[in-house]
Write an enzyme that holds these catalytic residues in place. Structure first.
Site, PDB file in Angstrom:
ATOM      1  N   CYS A  16      -0.414   4.124   2.265  1.00  0.00           N
ATOM      2  CA  CYS A  16      -0.262   3.858   3.711  1.00  0.00           C
ATOM      3  C   CYS A  16       1.195   4.057   4.138  1.00  0.00           C
ATOM      4  CB  CYS A  16      -0.645   2.437   4.072  1.00  0.00           C
ATOM      5  SG  CYS A  16      -2.143   1.840   3.336  1.00  0.00           S
ATOM      6  N   ASP A  17       2.125   3.547   3.331  1.00  0.00           N
ATOM      7  CA  ASP A  17       3.510   3.417   3.792  1.00  0.00           C
ATOM      8  C   ASP A  17       4.519   4.285   3.043  1.00  0.00           C
ATOM      9  OD1 ASP A  17       2.607   1.478   5.558  1.00  0.00           O
ATOM     10  OD2 ASP A  17       2.834  -0.124   4.091  1.00  0.00           O
ATOM     11  N   CYS A  67       0.838  -1.205   0.000  1.00  0.00           N
ATOM     12  CA  CYS A  67       0.000   0.000   0.000  1.00  0.00           C
ATOM     13  C   CYS A  67       0.871   1.252   0.000  1.00  0.00           C
ATOM     14  CB  CYS A  67      -0.909  -0.018   1.224  1.00  0.00           C
ATOM     15  SG  CYS A  67      -1.865   1.482   1.384  1.00  0.00           S
TER      16      CYS A  67
END
Ligand code: NAP
Length: 300
Positions: free
Chosen positions: A134-135, A131
Site C-alpha cells: 500500500c505504502d 502494508c
C-alpha cells in the site's frame, strides 16, 4: 433466512462461499472492510499451488469475482454480535443490519499486531506503515526498515528492496520464522541489511518518523537508526472480540476448532487464520473454507 452466513471475505470466507453456492445454498457474506483480507496487501504469492507467481490483489479479486458470479450476496458491515442455535437458527447483528441463517462460518481472520510503543499511533501514515504494497511507493529511493522475522516481513523487505535505496530488516532473534526460500532471496539482495537480536525500544519523530532506537536482546547496547519509513510486520492477532463468549476461544483469542472446523457451538464453524491451527497459509485458509462449507451444508 439464509442457509449460511459467512463472516469475513478473505481467502477462507470466499472459498466457503464458492463451495456453498455450488452446493445450491443461499449465502450471505459479511465484510467489515474490503474483500480479500490480509492477502490483498501481499506483494507476490509464490507458494499457492498452480500459480508460479500472482499478486495478492489479483488472487483475492479472482476469488471475489468467482463468489459473486456464483451468486453469493454481500453485506458490507461490521458484525457486532451473533446469537441463537442450530435448533432455532442464528441471528447476526451488524451496525446497520440484522440477518438470520441456519449455519454460520466464522472467517474473520486476524489483524496486524502493533508494537504498542509511544508515538506509534501518532506517526502511522507519517512514516509508519503496516502494508508495504500500500505504502511502499511513498518511500521510493529512501531508507526504510521492516520489523519482523516471518514471511510477511521477508516478503515486504524484498518488495521494498526494489523501490528503496536501503532496507533494514530488524528482528528480535537470530533465527527466522520465514520460509528458507525467502530468507535466501533476501540474503542475496544487496540493499537488504539484517539487524538481528534487536527490538525497537522507541519510535522518534515529532510530526514525521525520524528514527527508531534499537535495543540489543543479547546485551545492554542501544543505537539510533535513522530511517524514512518503518514497516511493522510482527504478526497478527485474531479478530474475534465481537464473539464475546458466543464460541470458545483460546487464551490468544483464536476460535477453538479442529480440522473439521467445528466450534464449541453446533452449526457454527471457524475457517482460516482465526481458527486454532499450526499452519496459517493461503492453502490452509482455502482448505478450511472448503471443509467448513461442506460441514455447514451437511448440518442444514
Ligand atoms: P508470524 O509468522 O507470526 O511472524 C511474526 C514475526 O514477528 C516473528 O518473527 C516474531 O518473532 C516477530 N514478533 C512478534 N511479536 C513481536 C514483537 N512484539 N516485537 C518484535 N517482533 C515480534 O507473522 P507473519 O509473518 O505476518 O505471518 C503470519 C502467518 O501468515 C504465518 O503463518 C505466515 O506463514 C503466513 N503468511 C503466509 C504467506 C504466504 O503463504 N505467501 C505470506 C505472508 C504470511 P519470533 O519469531 O521471535 O516470535
Amino acid at each position: 433466512m439464509y442457509d449460511i452466513i459467512i463472516i469475513g471475505a478473505g481467502t477462507a470466507g470466499l472459498t466457503a462461499a464458492i463451495y456453498a453456492r455450488r452446493a445450491g445454498k443461499d449465502v450471505l457474506i459479511y465484510e467489515g472492510e474490503t474483500y480479500g483480507g490480509q492477502i490483498m496487501t501481499t506483494p507476490e504469492i509464490e507458494n499457492y499451488p498452480g500459480f508460479k507467481k500472482i499478486s495478492g490483489y489479483e488472487f483475492a479479486t479472482n476469488l471475489y469475482e468467482q463468489a459473486i458470479a456464483l451468486g453469493a450476496k454481500f453485506e458490507y458491515d461490521q458484525v457486532t454480535s451473533i446469537s441463537g442455535s442450530l435448533e432455532t437458527g442464528f441471528t447476526v447483528t451488524s451496525e446497520f443490519a440484522e440477518n438470520q441463517a441456519k449455519a454460520i462460518i466464522l472467517a474473520t481472520g486476524a489483524k496486524n499486531r502493533h508494537l504498542d510503543l509511544p508515538n506509534e499511533e501518532k506517526l502511522t501514515g507519517r512514516g509508519i506503515s503496516y502494508c508495504a504494497t500500500c505504502d511502499g511507493a511513498f518511500f521510493k529511493g529512501k531508507t526504510v526498515a521492516v520489523n519482523g522475522g516471518g514471511n510477511t516481513a521477508f516478503e515486504d523487505a524484498l518488495y521494498l528492496s526494489n523501490l528503496c535505496e536501503k532496507v533494514y530488516l530488524i528482528h528480535r532473534r537470530e533465527g527466522f520464522r520465514a520460509e528458507q526460500a525467502l530468507i535466501d532471496k533476501a540474503k542475496a539482495t544487496a540493499n537488504i541489511e539484517f539487524l538481528t537480536n534487536r527490538t525497537i525500544s522507541s519510535i522518534n519523530g515529532v510530526s514525521e518518523l525520524e528514527s527508531v532506537t534499537l535495543a540489543s536482546t543479547i546485551g545492554e547496547s542501544t543505537a539510533e537508526l535513522i530511517i524514512d519509513g518503518l514497516f511493522v510486520a510482527i504478526g497478527q492477532t485474531p479478530s474475534s472480540s465481537f464473539l464475546n463468549g458466543f464460541v470458545e476461544l483460546d487464551v490468544s483469542g483464536y476460535i477453538v476448532a479442529g480440522e473439521d472446523c467445528k466450534t464449541s457451538v453446533p452449526g457454527v464453524f471457524a475457517a482460516g487464520d482465526g481458527r486454532t491451527k499450526t499452519l496459517r497459509q493461503l492453502t490452509t485458509a482455502a482448505s478450511d473454507g472448503a471443509i467448513s462449507s461442506v460441514n455447514a451444508c451437511a448440518c442444514l
